[in-house]
Write a protein that holds these residues in place. Structure first.
Motif, PDB file in Angstrom:
ATOM      1  N   ASP A 226       0.861  -1.179   0.000  1.00 43.97           N
ATOM      2  CA  ASP A 226       0.000   0.000   0.000  1.00 43.97           C
ATOM      3  C   ASP A 226       0.898   1.229   0.000  1.00 43.97           C
ATOM      4  O   ASP A 226       1.768   1.375   0.875  1.00 43.97           O
ATOM      5  CB  ASP A 226      -0.900   0.003   1.238  1.00 43.97           C
ATOM      6  CG  ASP A 226      -1.767   1.244   1.307  1.00 43.97           C
ATOM      7  OD1 ASP A 226      -2.786   1.304   0.615  1.00 43.97           O
ATOM      8  OD2 ASP A 226      -1.394   2.167   2.065  1.00 43.97           O
ATOM      9  N   VAL A 227       0.723   2.117  -0.958  1.00 42.74           N
ATOM     10  CA  VAL A 227       1.643   3.232  -1.119  1.00 42.74           C
ATOM     11  C   VAL A 227       1.551   4.236   0.024  1.00 42.74           C
ATOM     12  O   VAL A 227       2.529   4.928   0.332  1.00 42.74           O
ATOM     13  CB  VAL A 227       1.417   3.945  -2.477  1.00 42.74           C
ATOM     14  CG1 VAL A 227       0.114   4.741  -2.463  1.00 42.74           C
ATOM     15  CG2 VAL A 227       2.605   4.830  -2.840  1.00 42.74           C
ATOM     16  N   VAL A 228       0.404   4.309   0.687  1.00 46.55           N
ATOM     17  CA  VAL A 228       0.232   5.274   1.781  1.00 46.55           C
ATOM     18  C   VAL A 228       0.837   4.755   3.079  1.00 46.55           C
ATOM     19  O   VAL A 228       1.575   5.467   3.767  1.00 46.55           O
ATOM     20  CB  VAL A 228      -1.261   5.619   1.990  1.00 46.55           C
ATOM     21  CG1 VAL A 228      -1.439   6.532   3.198  1.00 46.55           C
ATOM     22  CG2 VAL A 228      -1.822   6.264   0.730  1.00 46.55           C
ATOM     23  N   SER A 229       0.552   3.501   3.416  1.00 45.71           N
ATOM     24  CA  SER A 229       1.006   2.955   4.698  1.00 45.71           C
ATOM     25  C   SER A 229       2.367   2.276   4.623  1.00 45.71           C
ATOM     26  O   SER A 229       3.053   2.119   5.640  1.00 45.71           O
ATOM     27  CB  SER A 229      -0.023   1.956   5.232  1.00 45.71           C
ATOM     28  OG  SER A 229      -0.111   0.839   4.371  1.00 45.71           O
ATOM     29  N   GLY A 230       2.758   1.829   3.431  1.00 49.42           N
ATOM     30  CA  GLY A 230       4.037   1.143   3.301  1.00 49.42           C
ATOM     31  C   GLY A 230       4.042  -0.278   3.845  1.00 49.42           C
ATOM     32  O   GLY A 230       5.110  -0.846   4.102  1.00 49.42           O
TER      33      GLY A 230
END
Length: 306
Positions: free
Chosen positions: A287-291
């Motif tokens: 997930d690009v937001v949470s990593g």
């Protein structure tokens, strides 16, 4: 009567011994005395099902079907475990620390280098390391797990030239270009594609931790990162004798136009707002937001025939 009791006791003892050993066909060695089982896990660069290297003219890259070549192909893999049929996991024990491998406490890490600075791989090095070698207790293993990235405890250590302090495998003096910053630690991947005719002549995939905090992040004293960006890799069925891990560069950039830079650094350098990163992160199962792991499975690392 005494002889009868003696024979009965002997029979029961023999039966108990067979049961403990799994029957008369069981190996004579016990896990405590068994010879360690050597394991070598090989890696290869592929584009779809086709093996590629620094001399390959790649085609059909990204959303525009662009042509290009490798510019660099290095990445860290850590904490490899082999999996038994019952689901239990056994850590792979690496050999002594060297230029490619490091073990510290319960963590282990290996730098895989699949380029040799020939052909289009101008950003690479002449040295290569195409496999992870280690041992496990003798047994029957059906699968494998590992992580793409450097463990937190090793990621933010001294990046300087003092190999007495920093193991060579994660030392920037030994492996130029794999360090990122004190706060970010190492580049987990340095996978790069190129074509001089592209509007932006290089597409970089530099994965690494971001949002790192601690008592003194600017000097490497990091305790956590809000976006760790490590990729868990799981292979339910894997035989190191006949299979290797293929790294599919075409799948990595399948959702991007690799010929242009939409904003920010070239390609994806792990920025949550970088327009090239959402598609790259999706291909890695992040997930690009949470990593952390997203809702879709990664498509880049796969078991392929040797």
């Amino acid at each position: 009567m005494k002889n009868t009791h003696t024979l009965l006791a002997a029979s029961l003892a023999a039966a108990g011994l067979l049961a403990a050993c799994g029957g008369s066909d069981a190996p004579a060695e016990t896990p405590a005395t068994a010879t360690p089982q050597a394991v070598e896990i090989a890696f290869a660069t592929v584009a779809g099902s086709t093996p590629v290297d620094c001399s390959t003219n790649l085609s059909a890259l990204g959303t525009t079907g662009a042509a290009g070549g490798l510019l660099d192909m290095r990445f860290y893999v850590s904490n490899v475990k082999l999996v038994k049929a019952d689901g239990s996991e056994v850590p792979l024990t690496l050999g002594a620390n060297d230029d490619w491998n490091a073990t510290a406490g319960s963590d282990s890490v290996t730098l895989i280098d699949l380029e040799d600075k020939t052909g289009t791989c101008a950003n690479g090095t002449t040295a290569t390391n195409r496999s992870i070698k280690g041992t496990v207790p003798a047994g029957n293993y059906v699968g494998m797990k590992m992580e793409l990235g450097v463990p937190l405890a090793l990621n933010h250590t001294n990046q300087g030239a003092d190999v007495a302090v920093t193991p060579a495998a994660i030392n920037n003096a030994v492996h130029p270009g794999m360090a990122w910053s004190w706060a970010g630690g190492r580049k987990f991947t340095k996978i790069e594609l190129t074509n001089s005719t592209w509007t932006a002549p290089a597409f970089f995939v530099h994965l690494g931790s971001t949002g790192c905090t601690g008592t003194d992040p600017s000097n490497g004293l990091v305790t956590s990162c809000s976006r760790p960006n490590r990729v868990g890799l799981s292979f339910a069925s894997f035989n190191p004798a006949t299979q290797q891990v293929g790294v599919d560069v075409a799948a990595l950039v399948a959702g991007n136009d690799v010929t242009v830079n939409g904003g920010g650094p070239g390609g994806c350098m792990s920025g949550a707002t970088d327009p090239e990163c959402p598609a790259v992160f999706t291909s890695l199962g992040l997930d690009v937001v949470s990593g952390v792991a997203g809702t879709t499975a990664q498509t880049v690392f796969k078991a392929v025939a040797k």
